[in-house]
Design a protein around this motif. Structure first.
Motif, PDB file in Angstrom:
ATOM      1  N   VAL A  78      32.331  73.532  61.956  1.00  0.00           N
ATOM      2  CA  VAL A  78      32.655  72.227  61.379  1.00  0.00           C
ATOM      3  C   VAL A  78      32.049  71.121  62.236  1.00  0.00           C
ATOM      4  CG1 VAL A  78      34.544  70.592  60.914  1.00  0.00           C
ATOM      5  CG2 VAL A  78      34.799  73.019  60.300  1.00  0.00           C
ATOM      6  N   ILE A  79      31.423  70.162  61.557  1.00  0.00           N
ATOM      7  CA  ILE A  79      30.940  68.944  62.194  1.00  0.00           C
ATOM      8  C   ILE A  79      31.695  67.787  61.555  1.00  0.00           C
ATOM      9  CG2 ILE A  79      28.972  67.389  62.553  1.00  0.00           C
ATOM     10  CD1 ILE A  79      27.130  69.850  62.344  1.00  0.00           C
ATOM     11  N   MET A  81      32.291  63.912  60.562  1.00  0.00           N
ATOM     12  CA  MET A  81      31.525  62.699  60.266  1.00  0.00           C
ATOM     13  C   MET A  81      32.526  61.546  60.316  1.00  0.00           C
ATOM     14  SD  MET A  81      29.081  64.044  57.215  1.00  0.00           S
ATOM     15  CE  MET A  81      28.081  62.580  57.225  1.00  0.00           C
ATOM     16  N   THR A  82      32.264  60.573  61.195  1.00  0.00           N
ATOM     17  CA  THR A  82      33.235  59.509  61.397  1.00  0.00           C
ATOM     18  C   THR A  82      32.593  58.281  62.017  1.00  0.00           C
ATOM     19  OG1 THR A  82      35.335  58.950  62.492  1.00  0.00           O
ATOM     20  CG2 THR A  82      33.873  60.467  63.657  1.00  0.00           C
ATOM     21  N   ALA A  83      33.226  57.147  61.806  1.00  0.00           N
ATOM     22  CA  ALA A  83      32.794  55.910  62.471  1.00  0.00           C
ATOM     23  C   ALA A  83      33.364  55.829  63.882  1.00  0.00           C
ATOM     24  CB  ALA A  83      33.233  54.700  61.655  1.00  0.00           C
ATOM     25  N   LYS A  84      34.360  56.675  64.174  1.00  0.00           N
ATOM     26  CA  LYS A  84      34.988  56.674  65.501  1.00  0.00           C
ATOM     27  C   LYS A  84      34.241  57.640  66.411  1.00  0.00           C
ATOM     28  CE  LYS A  84      39.413  56.369  65.803  1.00  0.00           C
ATOM     29  NZ  LYS A  84      40.857  56.631  65.742  1.00  0.00           N
ATOM     30  N   VAL A 101      29.863  65.940  66.288  1.00  0.00           N
ATOM     31  CA  VAL A 101      30.287  64.742  65.571  1.00  0.00           C
ATOM     32  C   VAL A 101      29.035  63.958  65.189  1.00  0.00           C
ATOM     33  CG1 VAL A 101      31.588  62.585  65.725  1.00  0.00           C
ATOM     34  CG2 VAL A 101      32.456  64.631  66.881  1.00  0.00           C
ATOM     35  N   ILE A 102      28.981  63.541  63.944  1.00  0.00           N
ATOM     36  CA  ILE A 102      27.894  62.688  63.462  1.00  0.00           C
ATOM     37  C   ILE A 102      28.500  61.345  63.100  1.00  0.00           C
ATOM     38  CG2 ILE A 102      26.246  62.318  61.570  1.00  0.00           C
ATOM     39  CD1 ILE A 102      25.777  65.350  61.581  1.00  0.00           C
ATOM     40  N   THR A 110      17.454  61.350  59.022  1.00  0.00           N
ATOM     41  CA  THR A 110      17.623  62.176  60.228  1.00  0.00           C
ATOM     42  C   THR A 110      18.860  63.080  60.173  1.00  0.00           C
ATOM     43  OG1 THR A 110      18.840  60.431  61.387  1.00  0.00           O
ATOM     44  CG2 THR A 110      16.435  60.471  61.663  1.00  0.00           C
ATOM     45  N   LEU A 111      19.706  62.928  59.141  1.00  0.00           N
ATOM     46  CA  LEU A 111      20.922  63.740  59.055  1.00  0.00           C
ATOM     47  C   LEU A 111      20.636  65.242  59.146  1.00  0.00           C
ATOM     48  CD1 LEU A 111      24.002  63.963  58.671  1.00  0.00           C
ATOM     49  CD2 LEU A 111      23.592  63.854  56.191  1.00  0.00           C
ATOM     50  N   PRO A 112      19.690  65.785  58.373  1.00  0.00           N
ATOM     51  CA  PRO A 112      19.430  67.229  58.479  1.00  0.00           C
ATOM     52  C   PRO A 112      19.011  67.664  59.884  1.00  0.00           C
ATOM     53  CG  PRO A 112      18.501  66.376  56.457  1.00  0.00           C
ATOM     54  CD  PRO A 112      18.917  65.184  57.280  1.00  0.00           C
TER      55      PRO A 112
END
Length: 126
Positions: A78-79, A81-84, A101-102, A110-112
């Protein structure tokens, strides 16, 4: 590679889908909430889950905890995805068992490659 993206924001899912399919050449499944995401994970057995940290109903950390208690799907990386993305936030998400964390908003171009880098780093760490 099959990726399940769980995010309650429709725009994020749309951009993520385009990025992951067109740029990353991934097979993509999507869910608008954690409950649907967990059901899809059980049915589809994705290779990776991109999980929004903050969602109504069941948030990302609670979803990850539920995932880790299910023998059928507990192995799926699991990755978040958050603004924090302060160092203490990243440390917290990693302590829950996330491999990375992304930050949101993400760059669709660039996400991939970010995902591939996190996966590679997690495999060399094991």
């Amino acid at each position: 590679m099959k990726i399940l993206m769980v995010d309650d924001e429709d725009d994020i899912r749309k951009v993520g889908l385009l990025s992951l399919q067109r740029v990353g050449k991934f097979e993509v499944l999507q869910a608008e909430d954690a409950f649907t995401g967990l059901d899809l994970a059980r049915k589809e057995k994705p290779d990776l889950i991109l999980l929004d940290a903050m969602m109504p109903g069941m948030d990302g950390p609670a979803a990850l905890q539920t995932l880790r208690q299910d023998a059928e799907i507990q192995h799926i990386p699991v990755i978040f995805m958050t603004a924090k993305v302060q160092p203490q936030d990243i440390a917290y998400y990693r302590s829950l068992g996330a491999i990375g964390v992304i930050s949101k908003p993400f760059d669709p171009m660039t996400l991939p490659s970010e995902i591939r880098q996190i996966l590679a780093e997690s495999q060399t760490a094991n």
